[in-house]
Write a protein that holds these residues in place. Structure first.
Motif, PDB file in Angstrom:
ATOM      1  N   MET A  69      -7.378  -2.210   7.069  1.00 48.16           N
ATOM      2  CA  MET A  69      -6.482  -1.123   6.699  1.00 48.16           C
ATOM      3  C   MET A  69      -6.307  -0.082   7.794  1.00 48.16           C
ATOM      4  N   HIS A  70      -6.065  -0.514   9.013  1.00 50.99           N
ATOM      5  CA  HIS A  70      -5.741   0.413  10.090  1.00 50.99           C
ATOM      6  C   HIS A  70      -4.228   0.428  10.316  1.00 50.99           C
ATOM      7  N   TRP A  71      -3.735   1.578  10.739  1.00 53.16           N
ATOM      8  CA  TRP A  71      -2.293   1.813  10.806  1.00 53.16           C
ATOM      9  C   TRP A  71      -1.556   0.804  11.668  1.00 53.16           C
ATOM     10  N   ASP A  72      -2.181   0.359  12.765  1.00 52.89           N
ATOM     11  CA  ASP A  72      -1.474  -0.531  13.681  1.00 52.89           C
ATOM     12  C   ASP A  72      -1.457  -1.973  13.210  1.00 52.89           C
ATOM     13  N   HIS A  73      -1.998  -2.234  12.028  1.00 54.38           N
ATOM     14  CA  HIS A  73      -1.992  -3.589  11.465  1.00 54.38           C
ATOM     15  C   HIS A  73      -1.262  -3.665  10.129  1.00 54.38           C
ATOM     16  N   VAL A  74      -1.070  -2.533   9.449  1.00 56.27           N
ATOM     17  CA  VAL A  74      -0.503  -2.588   8.097  1.00 56.27           C
ATOM     18  C   VAL A  74       0.845  -1.906   7.950  1.00 56.27           C
ATOM     19  N   THR A  85       2.058  -9.423  -0.563  1.00 55.31           N
ATOM     20  CA  THR A  85       1.115  -8.848   0.393  1.00 55.31           C
ATOM     21  C   THR A  85      -0.301  -9.099  -0.108  1.00 55.31           C
ATOM     22  N   TRP A  86      -1.130  -9.688   0.757  1.00 56.58           N
ATOM     23  CA  TRP A  86      -2.509 -10.028   0.424  1.00 56.58           C
ATOM     24  C   TRP A  86      -3.431  -9.082   1.190  1.00 56.58           C
ATOM     25  N   VAL A  87      -4.313  -8.410   0.465  1.00 61.13           N
ATOM     26  CA  VAL A  87      -5.184  -7.412   1.083  1.00 61.13           C
ATOM     27  C   VAL A  87      -6.572  -7.542   0.479  1.00 61.13           C
ATOM     28  N   GLY A  88      -7.593  -7.308   1.292  1.00 60.95           N
ATOM     29  CA  GLY A  88      -8.957  -7.375   0.793  1.00 60.95           C
ATOM     30  C   GLY A  88      -9.199  -6.324  -0.287  1.00 60.95           C
ATOM     31  N   ALA A  95     -10.676   2.078   1.837  1.00 60.62           N
ATOM     32  CA  ALA A  95      -9.677   2.918   2.493  1.00 60.62           C
ATOM     33  C   ALA A  95      -9.179   4.008   1.546  1.00 60.62           C
ATOM     34  N   ALA A  96      -9.043   3.666   0.259  1.00 66.10           N
ATOM     35  CA  ALA A  96      -8.553   4.643  -0.713  1.00 66.10           C
ATOM     36  C   ALA A  96      -9.536   5.792  -0.915  1.00 66.10           C
ATOM     37  N   GLU A  97     -10.813   5.566  -0.612  1.00 61.27           N
ATOM     38  CA  GLU A  97     -11.829   6.606  -0.772  1.00 61.27           C
ATOM     39  C   GLU A  97     -11.880   7.574   0.411  1.00 61.27           C
ATOM     40  N   PRO A 103      -9.538   9.027  10.801  1.00 63.09           N
ATOM     41  CA  PRO A 103      -8.949   8.297  11.928  1.00 63.09           C
ATOM     42  C   PRO A 103      -8.551   6.867  11.565  1.00 63.09           C
ATOM     43  N   PHE A 104      -7.329   6.529  11.940  1.00 60.12           N
ATOM     44  CA  PHE A 104      -6.775   5.174  11.870  1.00 60.12           C
ATOM     45  C   PHE A 104      -6.375   4.726  10.457  1.00 60.12           C
ATOM     46  N   ILE A 105      -6.726   5.487   9.413  1.00 59.69           N
ATOM     47  CA  ILE A 105      -6.387   5.083   8.049  1.00 59.69           C
ATOM     48  C   ILE A 105      -5.049   5.723   7.656  1.00 59.69           C
ATOM     49  N   PRO A 106      -4.002   4.910   7.412  1.00 62.05           N
ATOM     50  CA  PRO A 106      -2.702   5.465   7.040  1.00 62.05           C
ATOM     51  C   PRO A 106      -2.654   5.713   5.530  1.00 62.05           C
ATOM     52  N   ASP A 107      -2.988   6.924   5.099  1.00 63.75           N
ATOM     53  CA  ASP A 107      -3.201   7.164   3.673  1.00 63.75           C
ATOM     54  C   ASP A 107      -1.945   6.920   2.833  1.00 63.75           C
ATOM     55  N   LEU A 108      -0.760   7.142   3.379  1.00 63.45           N
ATOM     56  CA  LEU A 108       0.458   6.870   2.615  1.00 63.45           C
ATOM     57  C   LEU A 108       0.650   5.369   2.385  1.00 63.45           C
TER      58      LEU A 108
END
Length: 242
Positions: A69-74, A85-88, A95-97, A103-108
């Protein structure tokens, strides 16, 4: 058949942080067209161009598999209207927590994945699609996934950022990880899988890598270019790595 729509590059700026140049891989078995990771927002035109070269559009993508769940991958999962969309499951929950601004977590994007239809949450060990298995590849993030496919000409490990580049696969030394020990154990397991299957590794920020007799090599040269503006002149610097 597995091929890159956009090839990543291993690097970061000393002044502006990570490039975020991750690789977007397309796996097409003639029935399903799956993307493994979908890059940062700046990749939108590059993804369209890559699909166009293959006679495809975003509508033709059936599945998006996210390694972590890093911004440059999702960031671009929303641009494929017909895709699942398949996600762990544990990666998304983790990531939601995280508080906004982590850093790097795109919360939106995390919020959108939690609310959107056609999102499937998966666990390691599952066969996500026919011949594509989810693997536990934690370290870079706690619940990072890799994907292994044995239904293509050469078995392939889509490693995401569990193995970002040739240096990490060669040395087992990792940059940007939340758990160095876990990352090293993950890379060691993936090296064993490559040896056992005579497969290739498709990393998060490099071209495809092969492991033979303990030696890692790039399967094609690595190249990137940066344009810059100075005194009204447009310039470009190229960087190639064999």
């Amino acid at each position: 058949m597995a091929q890159p729509l956009v090839e990543g590059f291993p690097g970061k700026s000393s002044s502006h942080g990570a490039f975020g140049w991750s690789t977007v891989w397309l796996l097409d078995d003639g029935v399903r067209r799956a993307l493994i990771d979908v890059g940062p927002p700046s990749y939108i035109p590059l993804i369209h161009l890559g699909l166009e070269r293959l006679g495809l559009t975003a509508d033709d993508i059936t599945d998006v598999l996210l390694t972590h769940m890093h911004w440059d991958h999702v960031a671009n999962f929303t641009m494929f209207p017909n895709a699942v969309t398949w996600v762990g499951e544990r990666e998304l929950a983790w990531a939601a927590e995280q508080p906004a601004g982590t850093p790097f977590i795109p919360d939106l994007h995390v919020r959108e994945l939690l609310q959107r239809d056609r999102v499937e949450r998966i666990m390691p060990g599952r066969e996500v699609l026919p011949g594509i298995h989810a693997l536990d590849a934690g370290g870079h993030t706690p619940h990072h996934l890799a994907f292994f496919s044995d239904r293509i000409d050469t078995p392939a490990v889509f490693a995401g950022d569990s193995v970002k580049n040739i240096y990490e696969l060669t040395t087992l030394r990792v940059d940007s990880t939340l758990d160095e020990r876990q990352s090293i154990a993950t890379i060691d397991r993936l090296r064993s899988l490559l040896t056992d299957t005579s497969g290739v590794l498709l990393p998060g920020h490099d071209v495809a890598l092969a492991l033979s007799d303990g030696e890692v090599r790039r399967m094609r040269p690595q190249r990137a270019g940066i344009g810059y503006f100075a005194d009204g002149v447009i310039g470009e610097q190229d960087r190639s790595i064999g």
